[in-house]
Design a protein around this motif. Structure first.
Motif, PDB file in Angstrom:
ATOM      1  N   CYS A 149       0.835  -1.203   0.000  1.00  0.00           N
ATOM      2  CA  CYS A 149       0.000   0.000   0.000  1.00  0.00           C
ATOM      3  C   CYS A 149       0.873   1.257   0.000  1.00  0.00           C
ATOM      4  N   SER A 150       2.021   1.206   0.666  1.00  0.00           N
ATOM      5  CA  SER A 150       2.961   2.328   0.641  1.00  0.00           C
ATOM      6  C   SER A 150       3.510   2.533  -0.768  1.00  0.00           C
ATOM      7  N   ILE A 151       3.797   1.430  -1.463  1.00  0.00           N
ATOM      8  CA  ILE A 151       4.279   1.525  -2.842  1.00  0.00           C
ATOM      9  C   ILE A 151       3.261   2.273  -3.705  1.00  0.00           C
ATOM     10  N   VAL A 152       2.009   1.883  -3.590  1.00  0.00           N
ATOM     11  CA  VAL A 152       0.969   2.498  -4.409  1.00  0.00           C
ATOM     12  C   VAL A 152       0.859   3.986  -4.113  1.00  0.00           C
ATOM     13  N   ARG A 153       0.932   4.364  -2.843  1.00  0.00           N
ATOM     14  CA  ARG A 153       0.858   5.782  -2.491  1.00  0.00           C
ATOM     15  C   ARG A 153       2.072   6.541  -3.029  1.00  0.00           C
ATOM     16  N   CYS A 154       3.249   5.928  -2.959  1.00  0.00           N
ATOM     17  CA  CYS A 154       4.466   6.592  -3.447  1.00  0.00           C
ATOM     18  C   CYS A 154       4.434   6.782  -4.966  1.00  0.00           C
ATOM     19  N   LEU A 155       3.864   5.835  -5.685  1.00  0.00           N
ATOM     20  CA  LEU A 155       3.821   5.915  -7.142  1.00  0.00           C
ATOM     21  C   LEU A 155       2.691   6.794  -7.665  1.00  0.00           C
ATOM     22  N   SER A 156       1.677   7.014  -6.865  1.00  0.00           N
ATOM     23  CA  SER A 156       0.490   7.717  -7.347  1.00  0.00           C
ATOM     24  C   SER A 156       0.847   9.097  -7.893  1.00  0.00           C
ATOM     25  N   ASP A 157       0.540   9.270  -9.192  1.00  0.00           N
ATOM     26  CA  ASP A 157       0.783  10.524  -9.917  1.00  0.00           C
ATOM     27  C   ASP A 157       2.252  10.929  -9.917  1.00  0.00           C
ATOM     28  N   ARG A 158       3.153   9.928  -9.842  1.00  0.00           N
ATOM     29  CA  ARG A 158       4.584  10.201  -9.883  1.00  0.00           C
ATOM     30  C   ARG A 158       5.259   9.242 -10.857  1.00  0.00           C
ATOM     31  N   GLU A 159       6.594   9.207 -10.817  1.00  0.00           N
ATOM     32  CA  GLU A 159       7.350   8.314 -11.680  1.00  0.00           C
ATOM     33  C   GLU A 159       7.881   7.128 -10.876  1.00  0.00           C
ATOM     34  N   GLY A 160       8.114   6.008 -11.557  1.00  0.00           N
ATOM     35  CA  GLY A 160       8.680   4.829 -10.917  1.00  0.00           C
ATOM     36  C   GLY A 160       7.895   3.580 -11.273  1.00  0.00           C
ATOM     37  N   PHE A 161       8.445   2.423 -10.866  1.00  0.00           N
ATOM     38  CA  PHE A 161       7.855   1.142 -11.238  1.00  0.00           C
ATOM     39  C   PHE A 161       7.866   0.183 -10.051  1.00  0.00           C
TER      40      PHE A 161
END
Length: 300
Positions: A230-242
């Motif tokens: 869930c932290s991954i999803v929040r960190c990626l939301s509307d940003r860059e990364g995979f």
């Protein structure tokens, strides 16, 4: 081995009710859990405390001595619990459920306050959950793995795909072109140059996806190791990364355009999720209520 106070309370309930089933109902725990407590106490003391007669538990002489010894202190502790612990006066059933943290946070957590019974959530390895379910320490597990215990039953209710996702701002045109041309070696090189997120507990998703689609183990380290998916999803939301995660854990963010599905892989990884329960349980109504929540929030 240190004695558990619950063993003594269970012993007292068996002594006073005369059966494992009645003791389980009095304590709001499963019958296998009652048996486990009694067996643990007998192993700890080194004495047989009950003779198992037909439909009745008959205390041995050692059992009678123990009952007289613990009756007053256990009764005082139970009185203290009733005085200071509000939930002990509600008479509500309590069920214990095992699942991964992300499954709890995504599916069950929003509904906890609406449940008319008490719930204890346990996180851990799936094999450990299966063992605890079989022993009566858990009443329900959510798992992608079926165990071999004959006392347990597994009901499929949903599927998850392990997929490559990216933040909404991730530029993937070059990767898409390489994959369309089946240039998987170049696609792998491109991916390893990107910013990656993972968790310490779920590197297995990355390793499995990489092995099936590139025929090798990933030889790079993610840039960011965060506590959970869930932290991954929040960190990626509307940003860059995979990252590589189960798709159902980011379905809402995909619908809102905050993250995007980049690649399901040439070899799609799909897991079936199961409800794991004991074949006999006194909590069938409570378990059915939990199952309804999961069925409404996931797709088979």
């Amino acid at each position: 081995m240190i004695a558990n106070l619950e063993w003594f309370r269970t012993f007292k309930a068996i002594y006073e009710t005369g059966s494992l089933t009645a003791a389980a109902q009095a304590l709001y725990i499963s019958q296998p859990g009652v048996s486990l407590h009694l067996n643990s106490l007998e192993a700890h003391t080194g004495y047989k405390l009950f003779d198992r007669a037909a439909r009745k538990m008959v205390p041995t002489e050692r059992g009678k001595v123990m009952y007289n010894f613990i009756l007053e202190p256990i009764s005082k502790l139970e009185a203290a619990e009733q005085q200071f612990h509000k939930s002990s006066r509600t008479g509500r059933a309590t069920i214990s459920i095992g699942m991964c943290f992300e499954t709890f946070q995504f599916t069950l957590e929003p509904h906890i306050a609406t449940l008319p019974f008490n719930v204890i959530i346990k996180f851990g390895e799936y094999t450990e959950m299966q063992h605890d379910l079989d022993k009566g320490l858990l009443d329900l597990i959510i798992t992608p793995q079926k165990g071999t215990q004959t006392n347990l039953t597994y009901q499929p209710f949903s599927k998850e795909r392990i997929v490559l996702i990216g933040g909404a701002r991730s530029q993937t045109a070059e990767l898409d072109a390489l994959l369309n041309q089946k240039k998987f070696g170049e696609a792998e090189v491109w991916l390893k140059q990107q910013v990656w997120y993972s968790t310490a507990a779920d590197m297995d998703h990355l390793r499995r996806f990489w092995h099936l689609n590139f025929n090798r183990h990933p030889d790079f380290k993610p840039n960011y190791i965060v506590p959970n998916i869930c932290s991954i999803v929040r960190c990626l939301s509307d940003r860059e990364g995979f990252s590589i995660i189960p798709d159902f854990l980011c379905r809402d963010e995909m619908d809102r355009g905050l993250v995007k599905l980049v690649w399901e892989g040439t070899n799609v990884i799909e897991n079936t999720l199961y409800f794991g329960t004991r074949k006999k349980t006194i909590y069938s109504e409570e378990i059915a209520r939990i199952q309804q929540i999961f069925e409404k929030n996931t797709v088979i």
